[in-house]
Design a protein around this motif. Structure first.
Motif, short mmCIF file in Angstrom:
data_model
loop_
_atom_site.label_atom_id
_atom_site.label_comp_id
_atom_site.label_asym_id
_atom_site.label_seq_id
_atom_site.Cartn_x
_atom_site.Cartn_y
_atom_site.Cartn_z
N ASP A 35 -5.58 -0.46 -4.88
CA ASP A 35 -5.27 -1.16 -3.55
C ASP A 35 -6.43 -2.28 -3.42
OD1 ASP A 35 -3.96 -1.61 -1.54
OD2 ASP A 35 -3.68 -0.41 -1.00
N GLU A 36 -5.97 -3.31 -3.94
CA GLU A 36 -6.66 -4.77 -3.11
C GLU A 36 -7.92 -3.63 -3.72
OE1 GLU A 36 -5.91 -7.06 -0.05
OE2 GLU A 36 -4.17 -5.61 0.31
N SER B 242 0.65 -1.40 0.17
CA SER B 242 0.18 -0.24 -0.19
C SER B 242 0.70 1.73 -0.69
CB SER B 242 -0.70 -0.35 1.50
OG SER B 242 -1.89 -0.74 1.52
#
Ligand SMILES: Nc1ncnc2c1ncn2[C@@H]1O[C@H](COP(=O)(O)OP(=O)(O)O)[C@@H](O)[C@H]1O
Ligand SMILES: [Mg+2]
Lengths: 221, 446
Positions: free
Chosen positions: A166-167, A45
């Motif tokens: 992000d994911e 991240s």
């Protein structure tokens, strides 16, 4: 398109320094779909935040589209993000007080687009993610998969050159996750948008052009 | 853009009902307190008739005579008279300057006015009157207790009473001890019953006879004794023994001085000091003091200080201090609420920043939200103030003082709440706007 040179990021608390990224250098080409993988806490991240100009590096250089960005003023970075970058977060981060279409038009608002143009572009983006019929709903009236598709519409409404995710499928089951993944693949293929995605899922990563692996803040090759 | 902010502001207010309620209550309550307090102060300390010239008026309600301690000193002298020694004793009284042995305080005598004060040079006008003399009258056989002022003609030029009908009595009326009377509107109504006009009607005053109404004045909404009388008659009706007490300059009169300009007030006070010093020292009085007070001092006198002190400024300071203290609590509450509310929205702020909001955009958004809530709170506050004022006026909580709505106070109050709204909204918004987006996104949940 994106270039990082000797980039490091440390977080400081009163007593200790956490090195989240250590001397990262990498290039991502225009139109590439790159995934970032690695164990939890390895700095994925943080790396994405650096590329997305959401946080500033402790050392090193970031440039996007040939523009050096590490020493820019916050307001100039905001303008740059607005014009060039789109974001998709694991926990969606939709504004619950705004309807779907109002959420989607957010980037255009800060670009000074007219209301009419905002409406046209937002509807177009919602059409792409298949949620035009839900434009007047509120986020809490939608399922998780639908929310993430709204977030994707918001990320692409301003036609950015790069989309960071992000994911994006982290909070979704595999069926919905695959739907979202397919949207990103289409976006990359059809509109030549550069996509940088953090993921835990090997099968998703395999569908992308390149996998960048991180371990303890450093690149693994 | 603003439409978008408006939308979200309304949504936020609707979503956080408790927050909205507390904020609105806080703002409107704060406004109401400010409105009420300023209404009371404006009523008592504002330049309204009959005290429109208050910044040029000095009241002289009391007078002090002091006697200093005395010491008897005997001196002995020996002389030889015809070869015999003789002792001569001389007794002298020495006054010990400044050592006060007796202190007498009272109202002023007519003589003091006539021989000294009326000759002052600085004032534009000088009036002598007896304030608030009680009088029982019996209209339709019912007892009615009135308080009256016995005044001269200058009184009506210093105090700008609003005449509903008729006018002030003249110098001649005062000199000739004419049977004329001026009534306060509400008194006229009480005495005669409600009538279209009271001019020429007669009011019976015991053995003094019958008095003809020559004027009716609007009720003065102030507690100032010098002007709040129910009726007014010429000062010549006062008995000799009321005007001058046997001793020195004591009596039951009040003198009012009107300066030519507010800037002349200190000069007038200086001249008063001169008058004091030139008074004839008799009856074992060694020092005289005339105690002047302005309208604010007179008002403060009800609550603090003595006849001899001037506490108007101090009183106002205390009132404002207490008021400020009481306002600090709701304001801090509001600030606190605003701060938590904005921190709760750090995720929203993070998202907006990620997608290109500049610091100014975010500040504008929160400013706008505060503007809306302040505006709503302001409207409620106005209604609340009107309601409470009405109740207080009806219950006569402040006696004759009637609270009236004051527009400039409203604007000042709204401005104050707005400033605090902005401060309380701005500071946290500013802080969040300054934190990196990544951090803002991490702390908040949506
Ligand atoms: N704001 C922060 N303050 C302090 N430490 C942080 C902060 N953000 C991340 N870290 C630390 O940096 C490291 C990398 O975090 P992160 O990039 O979120 O990992 P990942 O996304 O790969 O799980 C972790 O050790 C994490 O605890
Ligand atoms: Mg992570």
């Amino acid at each position: 398109m994106i270039e990082l040179k000797n980039l490091s990021k440390s977080y400081y608390t009163d007593v200790l320094e956490t090195v989240a990224l250590n001397d990262i250098s990498l290039k991502i080409g225009k139109g590439e779909f790159v995934s970032i993988m690695g164990p939890s806490g390895c700095g994925k991240s943080t790396l994405l935040n650096m590329i997305g100009l959401l946080d500033s590096p402790t050392r090193g250089h970031v440039s996007i589209k040939g523009v050096n960005l590490e020493n820019q003023k916050e307001n100039d970075l905001a303008k740059f993000r607005n014009e060039n970058l789109g974001f998709i977060f694991q926990s969606f981060h939709l504004i619950s007080d705004l309807s779907v279409i109002d959420n989607v038009e957010l980037p255009l608002l800060y670009r000074g687009e007219s209301a009419k143009e905002r409406k046209r572009l937002s509807e177009e983006a919602l059409e792409k993610v298949g949620l035009l019929n839900r434009k007047n709903h509120y986020p809490n009236q939608l399922s998780g998969g639908q929310r993430q598709r709204v977030a994707i519409a918001r990320a692409i409404v301003g036609k950015p050159a790069v989309v960071m995710a992000d994911e994006p499928t982290g909070n979704l089951d595999s069926v919905l996750g695959n739907e979202v993944m397919q949207l990103l693949l289409d976006l990359n293929e059809q509109e030549k948008v550069t996509v940088v995605m953090v993921t835990h899922d090997e099968s998703m990563a395999r569908k992308t052009h390149r996998v960048i692996r991180l371990y303890d803040g450093s690149l693994v090759n | 853009m603003l439409k978008n902010y408006f939308k979200i502001a309304i949504k936020v207010l609707k979503r956080n009902k408790l927050y909205t309620f507390i904020s609105l209550f806080g703002i409107s309550f704060t406004l109401m307190v400010l409105m009420l307090a300023s209404a009371v102060l404006e009523n008592e300390l504002g330049a309204n008739p009959p005290l429109s010239k208050r910044d040029r008026i000095l009241f002289l309600p009391s007078f002090t005579g002091q006697g200093f301690e005395r010491e008897k000193i005997s001196t002995y002298d020996t002389t030889e008279v015809n070869g015999v020694m003789k002792i001569d004793t001389t007794v002298t009284t020495k006054i010990i300057e400044g050592k006060v042995a007796s202190n007498t305080v009272s109202s002023l005598s007519y003589k003091l006015y006539k021989d000294h004060l009326s000759r002052m040079k600085t004032p534009e006008l000088i009036s002598v009157f007896i304030d608030y003399a009680p009088l029982d009258v019996y209209p339709q056989g019912q007892k009615l207790t009135l308080n009256g002022n016995l005044t001269d003609a200058a009184y009506w030029k210093i105090f700008d009473f609003r005449f509903v009908e008729g006018g002030p009595f003249t110098r001649e009326a005062v000199d000739n001890k004419a049977n004329v009377i001026i009534l306060r509107e509400s008194t006229a109504e009480k005495y005669f019953g409600k009538q279209a006009s009271y001019l020429g009607k007669e009011l019976a005053w015991g053995i003094q006879g019958s008095f003809k109404v020559v004027g009716v004045v609007k009720d003065a909404h102030t507690s100032n004794r010098s002007v709040r009388a129910d009726f007014f008659v010429p000062i010549s009706w006062a008995g000799e023994n009321e005007l001058d007490y046997p001793q020195a300059y004591f009596g039951s009169c009040v003198v009012a001085l009107l300066a030519k300009t507010p800037a002349d007030m200190p000069k007038m006070e200086e001249e008063l000091r001169n008058v004091e010093n030139n008074l004839e020292k008799a009856n074992n009085f060694d020092r005289y003091m005339i105690h002047e007070k302005n309208a604010a001092d007179v008002y403060a006198w009800q609550f603090m200080g003595t006849q001899e002190t001037r506490k108007g400024g101090e009183f106002l300071g205390i009132v404002l201090g207490v008021l400020a203290f009481f306002l600090v609590i709701p304001i801090l509450n509001l600030v606190n609420l605003n701060v938590t509310r904005i921190f709760e929205r750090s995720s929203e702020i993070g998202v907006r920043k990620a997608f290109g909001a500049k610091t100014g955009d975010l500040l504008l958004q929160f400013l706008f939200e505060n503007l809306i809530i302040t505006f709503l709170g302001g409207i409620i506050g106005v209604f609340l103030s009107l309601l409470v004022m009405n109740v207080l006026n009806r219950a006569e909580v402040f006696g004759v003082t009637k609270l009236t709505f004051n527009l400039s106070v409203l604007f000042i109050s709204i401005f104050i709440t707005f400033v605090f709204g902005i401060l309380s909204g701005f500071l946290p918004a500013w802080r969040i706007a300054k934190t990196p987006v990544a951090g803002a996104l991490k702390t908040g949940k949506l």
